[in-house]
Design an enzyme around this catalytic site. Structure first.
Site, mmCIF file in Angstrom:
data_model
loop_
_atom_site.group_PDB
_atom_site.id
_atom_site.type_symbol
_atom_site.label_atom_id
_atom_site.label_comp_id
_atom_site.label_asym_id
_atom_site.label_seq_id
_atom_site.Cartn_x
_atom_site.Cartn_y
_atom_site.Cartn_z
ATOM 1 N N LYS A 110 0.818 -1.212 0.000
ATOM 2 C CA LYS A 110 0.000 0.000 0.000
ATOM 3 C C LYS A 110 0.854 1.266 0.000
ATOM 4 O O LYS A 110 1.735 1.438 0.839
ATOM 5 C CB LYS A 110 -0.912 0.001 1.220
ATOM 6 C CG LYS A 110 -1.776 1.261 1.352
ATOM 7 C CD LYS A 110 -2.477 1.295 2.678
ATOM 8 C CE LYS A 110 -3.191 2.605 2.940
ATOM 9 N NZ LYS A 110 -2.285 3.765 2.978
ATOM 10 N N LEU A 119 -5.145 -0.291 7.158
ATOM 11 C CA LEU A 119 -4.087 0.664 7.470
ATOM 12 C C LEU A 119 -4.627 2.077 7.271
ATOM 13 O O LEU A 119 -5.501 2.305 6.445
ATOM 14 C CB LEU A 119 -2.870 0.451 6.568
ATOM 15 C CG LEU A 119 -2.081 -0.851 6.736
ATOM 16 C CD1 LEU A 119 -0.921 -0.897 5.757
ATOM 17 C CD2 LEU A 119 -1.572 -1.006 8.167
ATOM 18 N N ASP A 120 -4.055 3.028 8.008
ATOM 19 C CA ASP A 120 -4.462 4.420 7.877
ATOM 20 C C ASP A 120 -4.046 4.980 6.518
ATOM 21 O O ASP A 120 -3.185 4.423 5.828
ATOM 22 C CB ASP A 120 -3.824 5.268 8.981
ATOM 23 C CG ASP A 120 -4.276 4.865 10.370
ATOM 24 O OD1 ASP A 120 -5.370 4.268 10.480
ATOM 25 O OD2 ASP A 120 -3.544 5.145 11.339
ATOM 26 N N LEU A 121 -4.609 6.127 6.180
ATOM 27 C CA LEU A 121 -4.328 6.794 4.918
ATOM 28 C C LEU A 121 -2.834 7.036 4.719
ATOM 29 O O LEU A 121 -2.301 6.855 3.619
ATOM 30 C CB LEU A 121 -5.091 8.125 4.873
ATOM 31 C CG LEU A 121 -4.969 8.975 3.612
ATOM 32 C CD1 LEU A 121 -5.709 8.323 2.441
ATOM 33 C CD2 LEU A 121 -5.522 10.383 3.861
ATOM 34 N N HIS A 143 -6.026 3.042 15.627
ATOM 35 C CA HIS A 143 -4.769 3.799 15.615
ATOM 36 C C HIS A 143 -3.815 3.310 16.701
ATOM 37 O O HIS A 143 -3.105 4.105 17.328
ATOM 38 C CB HIS A 143 -5.033 5.291 15.812
ATOM 39 C CG HIS A 143 -5.743 5.946 14.673
ATOM 40 N ND1 HIS A 143 -5.544 5.605 13.343
ATOM 41 C CD2 HIS A 143 -6.655 6.952 14.650
ATOM 42 C CE1 HIS A 143 -6.292 6.362 12.567
ATOM 43 N NE2 HIS A 143 -7.003 7.179 13.335
#
Length: 232
Positions: free
Chosen positions: A70, A104-106, A187
């Protein structure tokens, strides 16, 4: 997709067309099953049936498992109004039933697993199965022995009643560490570092359970998982 299923549902799913259009085509005799034209919307379809839709075969590909490297700026969702999603990076058919196993976060990079096997993804994401996820972390402040030891013992996150489970924390450089956790709180990695007085600057996931990110995959590239990787 579960079998047996209705013909209109099968066509809608594999041809990626609305159910109303699938039914209209069935009525026009655009569908055949095992060489026989079928006009009944609810005709039962099994996984081994030979289905033609407007002269082209519709093949159910079964369970699939992909790893993706990613990039920053992609969200782990099937659709999003503001940002591109990880599914925009996959050029594969019939992805409507797929989901991300462990988002997963941005702004986080690295290993993302995408599958249509819900039972399997639960095994690698649920804390009760004790499957570790490993991250490379760049921090804003220098790492200290005290902070690393707290991470290994478990820390108190904001608005959480219990400590995090013991983590595996390894310092790689003054501002760089590797952290392995077997939970998936919101998070969590960023909150764990905040709990020891530091801040995550860059976050990259290397591994989930026994599945390591393929080093040959450039950012944004993906591949199918091997049989050994799928076997937990």
């Amino acid at each position: 997709m579960k079998f047996p299923c209705r013909l209109d549902k099968f066509i809608s799913h594999l041809a990626e067309t609305p159910r109303t259009k699938a039914r209209a085509g069935i009525k026009r005799k655009d569908a055949s099953v095992n060489g026989e034209v079928i006009c009944a919307y609810d005709h039962p379809i099994t996984a081994t049936d030979d289905v033609l839709w407007q002269g082209k075969p519709l093949v159910f590909l079964g369970k699939r498992y992909y790893m993706l490297n990613k990039p920053v700026g992609y969200v782990c969702a099937n659709s999003d109004e503001l940002h591109p999603t990880v599914f925009d990076l996959l050029d594969e058919p019939n992805m409507s039933d797929f989901h991300v196993a462990g988002r997963l976060d941005l702004d986080t990079t690295g290993l993302v697993i995408i599958t249509n096997d819900g039972d399997w993804s639960h095994k690698i994401t649920s804390p009760k199965h004790n499957k570790f996820k490993t991250y490379l972390i760049e921090t804003q402040e220098p790492l200290t022995d005290d902070a690393l030891e707290k991470l290994r013992q478990g820390v108190q996150l904001h608005n959480e009643k219990e400590l995090t489970r013991p983590a595996i924390a390894e310092q790689l450089a003054t501002y760089r560490m590797r952290l392995s956790i077997c939970e998936g709180k919101y998070h969590q990695v960023k909150r764990m570092l905040a709990a020891v007085g530091n801040k995550v600057v860059e976050l990259h996931r290397e591994k989930v359970a026994n599945i390591e990110l393929d080093e040959t995959l450039a950012s944004g590239e993906y591949r199918l998982l091997s049989a050994a990787e799928i076997s937990l």
